[in-house]
Enzyme design. Structure first.
Site, PDB file in Angstrom:
ATOM      1  N   LEU A 143     -10.494  33.956  78.735  1.00  0.00           N
ATOM      2  CA  LEU A 143     -10.091  35.022  77.823  1.00  0.00           C
ATOM      3  C   LEU A 143      -9.878  34.383  76.454  1.00  0.00           C
ATOM      4  O   LEU A 143      -9.555  33.194  76.368  1.00  0.00           O
ATOM      5  CB  LEU A 143      -8.787  35.685  78.277  1.00  0.00           C
ATOM      6  N   ASP A 144     -10.058  35.169  75.410  1.00  0.00           N
ATOM      7  CA  ASP A 144      -9.734  34.674  74.078  1.00  0.00           C
ATOM      8  C   ASP A 144      -8.276  34.231  74.034  1.00  0.00           C
ATOM      9  O   ASP A 144      -7.423  34.769  74.752  1.00  0.00           O
ATOM     10  CB  ASP A 144      -9.940  35.765  73.021  1.00  0.00           C
TER      11      ASP A 144
END
Length: 302
Positions: A143-144
């Protein structure tokens, strides 16, 4: 060559080299043979760190393979992060093969950083059992840094290999909640390239709240069919509905939203990589989104 007796690290996997038409350098041949070091860059890095053993000797960049060799991939010598971290990790699901962690925003999943989610999972021994084949759980996807929500970790090498294959085949369904600027009135599909590669995102509007500052705010459920870097953030920006708090792709107005990026991975649906059991793992929508919409209203729609 250097004797492998100098290292006490465990073996993650073994690969047998079939007879080759001509000799090859170890780094060239080994690329793609082990899932956890799939790229050529990662393979050369593993060789440099002494994680590759060829017929009982540590492999070097100058090593040649001709066929018949047994190549071992050793576990990485993980170090605890230098930065102390006191926050308890929230675990949405765990068994002997995998764990699903609810990642806080602001922390990268992995990479060359002083503090990552992989580091935290490795030192949080009260919640994550290290009884599997891997020396510590490894993330199967990312995930970012700014995005919160569900991340799958593999605790055994077979689970990691299977999860990587499942992601490549798009067999793992991912769902996100986002707060975006403006009013979205109907569901739709965004099909536009991201970083030069095809990218597809489905979106469904769930709620709308009037807002003088943002010209209204929509709560949307997002399902990325592909998994490109920053795909959801870029796609929402291209249709004129930037995610609140997006510092990279938002408008000057949405960039000023307090509380960080309003994007959260709230659901994963997939078959267990070992047992084959269908898993439907969910977490709540988070406190920041709750400030706009009631919790019970949102959870009934997901």
């Amino acid at each position: 060559m250097i004797s492998v007796s100098r290292t006490k690290r465990n073996t993650l996997a073994v690969h047998h080299v079939s007879l080759l038409p001509q000799k090859m350098r170890l780094s060239d041949y080994l690329t793609g043979k082990f899932v956890v070091i799939a790229s050529r860059k990662a393979t050369k890095k593993a060789i440099k760190k002494g994680r590759i053993v060829v017929d009982g000797e540590l492999g070097l960049t100058s090593t040649w393979v001709r066929g018949g060799e047994n190549i071992q991939l050793l576990a990485e010598d993980f170090k605890q992060p230098k930065v102390p971290f006191n926050r308890d990790l929230s675990i949405a699901y765990e068994d002997e093969h995998i764990a699903v962690i609810d990642k806080p925003s602001g922390i990268p999943v992995n990479g060359n950083h002083g503090l990552t989610l992989e580091h935290l999972v490795g030192v949080d021994r009260t919640t994550i059992s290290l009884s599997g084949q891997l020396p510590k759980p490894l993330s199967a996807h990312r995930l970012d840094r700014a995005t919160s929500g569900l991340v799958i970790f593999a605790k055994t090498y077979p689970a990691l290999v299977k999860l990587n294959d499942m992601f490549k085949r798009r067999e793992i369904e991912k769902f996100y909640l986002a707060l975006v600027m403006g009013k979205i009135t109907s569901k739709g599909l965004i099909d536009s390239k991201v970083n030069g590669k095809s990218a597809i995102t489905r979106y469904i509007p769930l709620r709308y709240a009037p807002s003088i500052k943002y010209g209204g705010v929509s709560l949307v459920l997002l399902q990325p069919i592909t998994g490109r870097t920053h795909q959801l953030r870029k796609h929402l920006a291209t249709i004129g509905h930037s995610i609140l708090g997006d510092q990279l792709y938002g408008t000057p107005t949405t960039q000023k939203a307090r509380g960080g990026l309003f994007l959260r991975a709230i659901k994963l649906k997939f078959h267990h990589p070992v047992s084959g059991k269908l898993l439907d793992i969910r977490v709540d929508h988070g406190k920041r989104i709750q400030s706009f919409f009631k919790a019970e209203d949102i959870m009934n729609l997901i």
